[in-house]
Design a protein around this motif. Structure first.
Motif, PDB file in Angstrom:
ATOM      1  N   ALA A  23      54.961  34.845  39.630  1.00  0.00           N
ATOM      2  CA  ALA A  23      56.059  35.135  38.692  1.00  0.00           C
ATOM      3  C   ALA A  23      56.411  36.625  38.727  1.00  0.00           C
ATOM      4  CB  ALA A  23      55.662  34.717  37.274  1.00  0.00           C
ATOM      5  N   GLY A  24      55.644  37.402  39.485  1.00  0.00           N
ATOM      6  CA  GLY A  24      55.943  38.826  39.622  1.00  0.00           C
ATOM      7  C   GLY A  24      55.225  39.697  38.625  1.00  0.00           C
ATOM      8  N   LEU A  25      54.222  39.139  37.950  1.00  0.00           N
ATOM      9  CA  LEU A  25      53.507  39.903  36.931  1.00  0.00           C
ATOM     10  C   LEU A  25      52.322  40.650  37.536  1.00  0.00           C
ATOM     11  CD1 LEU A  25      53.444  37.140  34.157  1.00  0.00           C
ATOM     12  CD2 LEU A  25      54.967  39.121  34.271  1.00  0.00           C
ATOM     13  N   TYR A  26      51.998  41.803  36.957  1.00  0.00           N
ATOM     14  CA  TYR A  26      50.752  42.510  37.265  1.00  0.00           C
ATOM     15  C   TYR A  26      49.652  41.755  36.534  1.00  0.00           C
ATOM     16  CZ  TYR A  26      47.348  46.356  37.392  1.00  0.00           C
ATOM     17  OH  TYR A  26      46.226  47.121  37.586  1.00  0.00           O
ATOM     18  N   VAL A  27      48.623  41.332  37.253  1.00  0.00           N
ATOM     19  CA  VAL A  27      47.631  40.418  36.672  1.00  0.00           C
ATOM     20  C   VAL A  27      46.306  41.143  36.444  1.00  0.00           C
ATOM     21  CG1 VAL A  27      46.404  38.232  36.969  1.00  0.00           C
ATOM     22  CG2 VAL A  27      48.731  38.481  37.877  1.00  0.00           C
ATOM     23  N   ASN A  28      45.923  41.223  35.184  1.00  0.00           N
ATOM     24  CA  ASN A  28      44.640  41.830  34.795  1.00  0.00           C
ATOM     25  C   ASN A  28      43.714  40.714  34.322  1.00  0.00           C
ATOM     26  OD1 ASN A  28      42.687  43.696  33.913  1.00  0.00           O
ATOM     27  ND2 ASN A  28      43.581  43.777  31.863  1.00  0.00           N
ATOM     28  N   LEU A  29      42.547  40.626  34.920  1.00  0.00           N
ATOM     29  CA  LEU A  29      41.570  39.597  34.543  1.00  0.00           C
ATOM     30  C   LEU A  29      40.513  40.224  33.637  1.00  0.00           C
ATOM     31  CD1 LEU A  29      40.409  36.710  34.919  1.00  0.00           C
ATOM     32  CD2 LEU A  29      39.128  37.608  36.887  1.00  0.00           C
ATOM     33  N   ILE A  30      40.431  39.732  32.411  1.00  0.00           N
ATOM     34  CA  ILE A  30      39.453  40.243  31.444  1.00  0.00           C
ATOM     35  C   ILE A  30      38.316  39.235  31.377  1.00  0.00           C
ATOM     36  CG2 ILE A  30      39.075  40.914  29.038  1.00  0.00           C
ATOM     37  CD1 ILE A  30      42.057  41.540  28.836  1.00  0.00           C
ATOM     38  N   THR A  31      37.126  39.640  31.790  1.00  0.00           N
ATOM     39  CA  THR A  31      36.055  38.651  31.984  1.00  0.00           C
ATOM     40  C   THR A  31      34.693  39.230  31.624  1.00  0.00           C
ATOM     41  OG1 THR A  31      34.997  37.253  33.678  1.00  0.00           O
ATOM     42  CG2 THR A  31      35.876  39.354  34.432  1.00  0.00           C
ATOM     43  N   SER A  32      33.782  38.330  31.269  1.00  0.00           N
ATOM     44  CA  SER A  32      32.379  38.716  31.129  1.00  0.00           C
ATOM     45  C   SER A  32      31.685  38.652  32.488  1.00  0.00           C
ATOM     46  CB  SER A  32      31.664  37.755  30.174  1.00  0.00           C
ATOM     47  OG  SER A  32      31.598  36.460  30.762  1.00  0.00           O
ATOM     48  N   GLY A  33      32.345  38.051  33.451  1.00  0.00           N
ATOM     49  CA  GLY A  33      31.773  37.870  34.780  1.00  0.00           C
ATOM     50  C   GLY A  33      31.034  36.544  34.923  1.00  0.00           C
ATOM     51  N   ILE A  34      30.611  35.967  33.819  1.00  0.00           N
ATOM     52  CA  ILE A  34      29.809  34.740  33.905  1.00  0.00           C
ATOM     53  C   ILE A  34      30.730  33.582  34.291  1.00  0.00           C
ATOM     54  CG2 ILE A  34      28.169  33.226  32.715  1.00  0.00           C
ATOM     55  CD1 ILE A  34      27.323  36.227  32.992  1.00  0.00           C
ATOM     56  N   GLY A  35      30.363  32.929  35.385  1.00  0.00           N
ATOM     57  CA  GLY A  35      31.214  31.838  35.892  1.00  0.00           C
ATOM     58  C   GLY A  35      32.000  32.260  37.120  1.00  0.00           C
ATOM     59  N   LEU A  36      32.013  33.551  37.422  1.00  0.00           N
ATOM     60  CA  LEU A  36      32.676  34.003  38.650  1.00  0.00           C
ATOM     61  C   LEU A  36      31.653  34.026  39.779  1.00  0.00           C
ATOM     62  CD1 LEU A  36      34.911  36.944  37.388  1.00  0.00           C
ATOM     63  CD2 LEU A  36      35.664  34.700  38.204  1.00  0.00           C
ATOM     64  N   THR A  37      32.022  33.439  40.890  1.00  0.00           N
ATOM     65  CA  THR A  37      31.174  33.501  42.079  1.00  0.00           C
ATOM     66  C   THR A  37      31.874  34.384  43.097  1.00  0.00           C
ATOM     67  OG1 THR A  37      32.297  31.612  43.027  1.00  0.00           O
ATOM     68  CG2 THR A  37      30.328  31.144  41.700  1.00  0.00           C
ATOM     69  N   GLN A  38      31.157  34.700  44.153  1.00  0.00           N
ATOM     70  CA  GLN A  38      31.773  35.510  45.202  1.00  0.00           C
ATOM     71  C   GLN A  38      32.978  34.772  45.794  1.00  0.00           C
ATOM     72  OE1 GLN A  38      29.055  36.556  48.346  1.00  0.00           O
ATOM     73  NE2 GLN A  38      30.181  38.433  48.787  1.00  0.00           N
ATOM     74  N   ALA A  39      32.810  33.449  45.977  1.00  0.00           N
ATOM     75  CA  ALA A  39      33.908  32.661  46.563  1.00  0.00           C
ATOM     76  C   ALA A  39      35.128  32.647  45.641  1.00  0.00           C
ATOM     77  CB  ALA A  39      33.421  31.237  46.821  1.00  0.00           C
ATOM     78  N   ARG A  40      34.905  32.514  44.348  1.00  0.00           N
ATOM     79  CA  ARG A  40      36.053  32.490  43.417  1.00  0.00           C
ATOM     80  C   ARG A  40      36.752  33.856  43.405  1.00  0.00           C
ATOM     81  NH1 ARG A  40      35.207  29.897  37.599  1.00  0.00           N
ATOM     82  NH2 ARG A  40      37.303  29.108  37.913  1.00  0.00           N
TER      83      ARG A  40
ATOM     84  N   LEU B 195      40.681  35.061  44.444  1.00  0.00           N
ATOM     85  CA  LEU B 195      41.558  35.835  43.550  1.00  0.00           C
ATOM     86  C   LEU B 195      42.037  37.144  44.191  1.00  0.00           C
ATOM     87  CD1 LEU B 195      39.550  35.250  40.246  1.00  0.00           C
ATOM     88  CD2 LEU B 195      41.808  34.320  40.787  1.00  0.00           C
ATOM     89  N   ASP B 196      41.463  37.471  45.337  1.00  0.00           N
ATOM     90  CA  ASP B 196      41.856  38.694  46.031  1.00  0.00           C
ATOM     91  C   ASP B 196      43.331  38.569  46.453  1.00  0.00           C
ATOM     92  OD1 ASP B 196      41.772  41.112  47.306  1.00  0.00           O
ATOM     93  OD2 ASP B 196      40.743  40.369  49.092  1.00  0.00           O
ATOM     94  N   GLY B 197      44.128  39.569  46.126  1.00  0.00           N
ATOM     95  CA  GLY B 197      45.563  39.502  46.439  1.00  0.00           C
ATOM     96  C   GLY B 197      46.381  38.838  45.351  1.00  0.00           C
ATOM     97  N   VAL B 198      45.696  38.276  44.366  1.00  0.00           N
ATOM     98  CA  VAL B 198      46.371  37.592  43.247  1.00  0.00           C
ATOM     99  C   VAL B 198      46.155  38.399  41.961  1.00  0.00           C
ATOM    100  CG1 VAL B 198      46.318  35.522  41.819  1.00  0.00           C
ATOM    101  CG2 VAL B 198      46.132  35.322  44.305  1.00  0.00           C
ATOM    102  N   VAL B 199      44.906  38.766  41.736  1.00  0.00           N
ATOM    103  CA  VAL B 199      44.551  39.578  40.565  1.00  0.00           C
ATOM    104  C   VAL B 199      44.628  41.053  40.967  1.00  0.00           C
ATOM    105  CG1 VAL B 199      42.553  40.270  39.164  1.00  0.00           C
ATOM    106  CG2 VAL B 199      43.163  37.855  39.373  1.00  0.00           C
TER     107      VAL B 199
END
Ligand code: SF4
Ligand code: FES
Length: 376
Positions: free
Chosen positions: A92-109, A113-117
């Motif tokens: 949609a053309g938005l700058y995407v900021n991911l606010i996270t505790s990190g829990i649930g993120l894996t290296q693959a995930r 998200l690289d190039g998206v977030v």
């Protein structure tokens, strides 16, 4: 629908363009931080917007002029379709900021998200496993978070460490700043707990002392000099340790909006604590109409509705009378001057209560839980 948007007193208001949107993708979260900014009544998974509905919301937001979206929660990684949702925001053309505790993120995930977030904001509950796991109510959270920070660094996302501070961890601020530097962060945000919602249930264990706040300011000033050009340090003290309130949300419904997991559109994350405001759902009306005509959005727009002493105060265009939710929580009146303001008639009582809370030796935490599981 009104022809001319009006505030709670019937004064016409000027409606500007929103620039930022907080998208609370879910209230689910593996952590149970006792100062969580989510409402005390959490939205159930069955009511959450789908990825397609979020995509529609992002396109509508971009059409309205929104430039950046903060994907938040709860824990956004608790959504299995996080990549699909983030991709829709990016497309949609938005700058995407991911606010996270990190829990649930894996290296693959994260690689998906690289190039998206565009930016990752990682929360920090403590400087070691003992503190972080106690505060978050989740054993092993610190070790997993440090692993995620390393993957974030390797992939190359710009990263901010979001250190939430309170009486139990504020004395370890120098180590938090060192950790952010070691992790390669561009910024550390040191934000004192805001005592609404869940944090209000934990005032006695979490309220910082004035001496801690003063020391923290010295630590931040020294570190800013040392790290100039390397890392930015933002410091947000406890509201009652400042003379005047912050311009919450940059002014009510002036530049930002929030969408709750179930699609309810809010002027700020805590607006549902204000009794009597009427909210609308993205599923029932276009976002632009809610922004322009929503009764909750117009209620406190501008400064024409402000009471005394704000009405004649030279700071009314600076802080807009402070935070409406704080006025509701502390004065029982959302139209009151923010009680953290030194000019508020509630201020002396507020400071005295905060000092008494800060002097407590109570360390029993009320953790954030869905209603059924809550330990109060
Ligand atoms: Fe802000 Fe009102 Fe306090 Fe003035 S009196 S500083 S406008 S909150
Ligand atoms: Fe709602 Fe400040 S949190 S206006």
């Amino acid at each position: 629908m009104n022809d001319v948007p009006r505030d709670i007193q019937g004064n016409p208001v000027r409606v500007g363009l929103p620039m930022a949107m907080l998208a609370e993708l879910t209230h689910r979260c593996p952590l149970a931080c006792p100062y969580c900014s989510n409402p005390v009544e959490l939205a159930r998974v069955q009511t959450e917007l789908t990825a397609a509905e979020w995509g529609d919301a992002f396109r509508q937001a971009a059409d309205m002029g929104v430039l950046q979206v903060h994907l938040s929660g709860g824990e956004p990684a608790s959504r299995r379709d996080l990549t699909e949702i983030a991709t829709a925001a990016h497309d949609a053309g938005l700058y995407v900021n991911l606010i996270t505790s990190g829990i649930g993120l894996t290296q693959a995930r994260l690689q998906e998200l690289d190039g998206v977030v565009d930016h990752v904001q990682l929360s920090l509950q403590g400087i070691d496993a003992e503190m972080a796991d106690w505060i978050s109510g989740y054993g092993g959270s610190f070790a997993r978070k440090m692993q995620v920070a390393e993957w974030v660094r390797q992939i190359g996302f710009p990263m901010t460490l979001n250190a939430v501070v309170h009486r139990q961890n504020l004395d370890r601020l120098p180590e938090m700043i060192d950790l952010a530097e070691r992790l390669g962060c561009r910024r550390i945000e040191v934000a004192t707990v805001q005592f609404h919602g869940w944090a209000d249930l934990n005032r006695r264990p979490l309220m910082p002392t004035l001496a801690q706040a003063q020391r923290a300011r010295e630590v931040v000033n020294d570190a800013r000099k040392r790290l100039r050009g390397v890392m930015v340090i933002d410091y947000v003290p406890a509201d009652h340790h400042a003379a005047f309130p912050k311009a919450c949300m940059g002014g009510w419904a002036s530049t930002g909006l929030n969408i709750a997991p179930d699609g309810v559109v809010l002027p700020c994350h805590a607006a549902q604590t204000i009794k009597g405001l009427q909210f609308q759902n993205l599923r029932d009306a276009p976002l632009a109409d809610i922004w322009r005509d929503g009764p909750a959005f117009n209620a406190f727009r501008g400064t024409a509705w402000l009471p005394e002493p704000c009405a004649t105060c030279d700071r009314r265009e600076v802080d807009f009378g402070g935070c409406r939710c704080q006025a509701m929580a502390m004065a029982g009146d959302p139209t009151a001057t923010d009680p953290v303001c030194s000019r508020s008639s509630f201020n002396a009582r507020l400071r005295a209560e905060a000092e008494a809370d800060a002097a407590s030796d109570d360390i029993a935490l009320v953790y954030r839980r869905m209603a059924k599981e809550r330990r109060i």
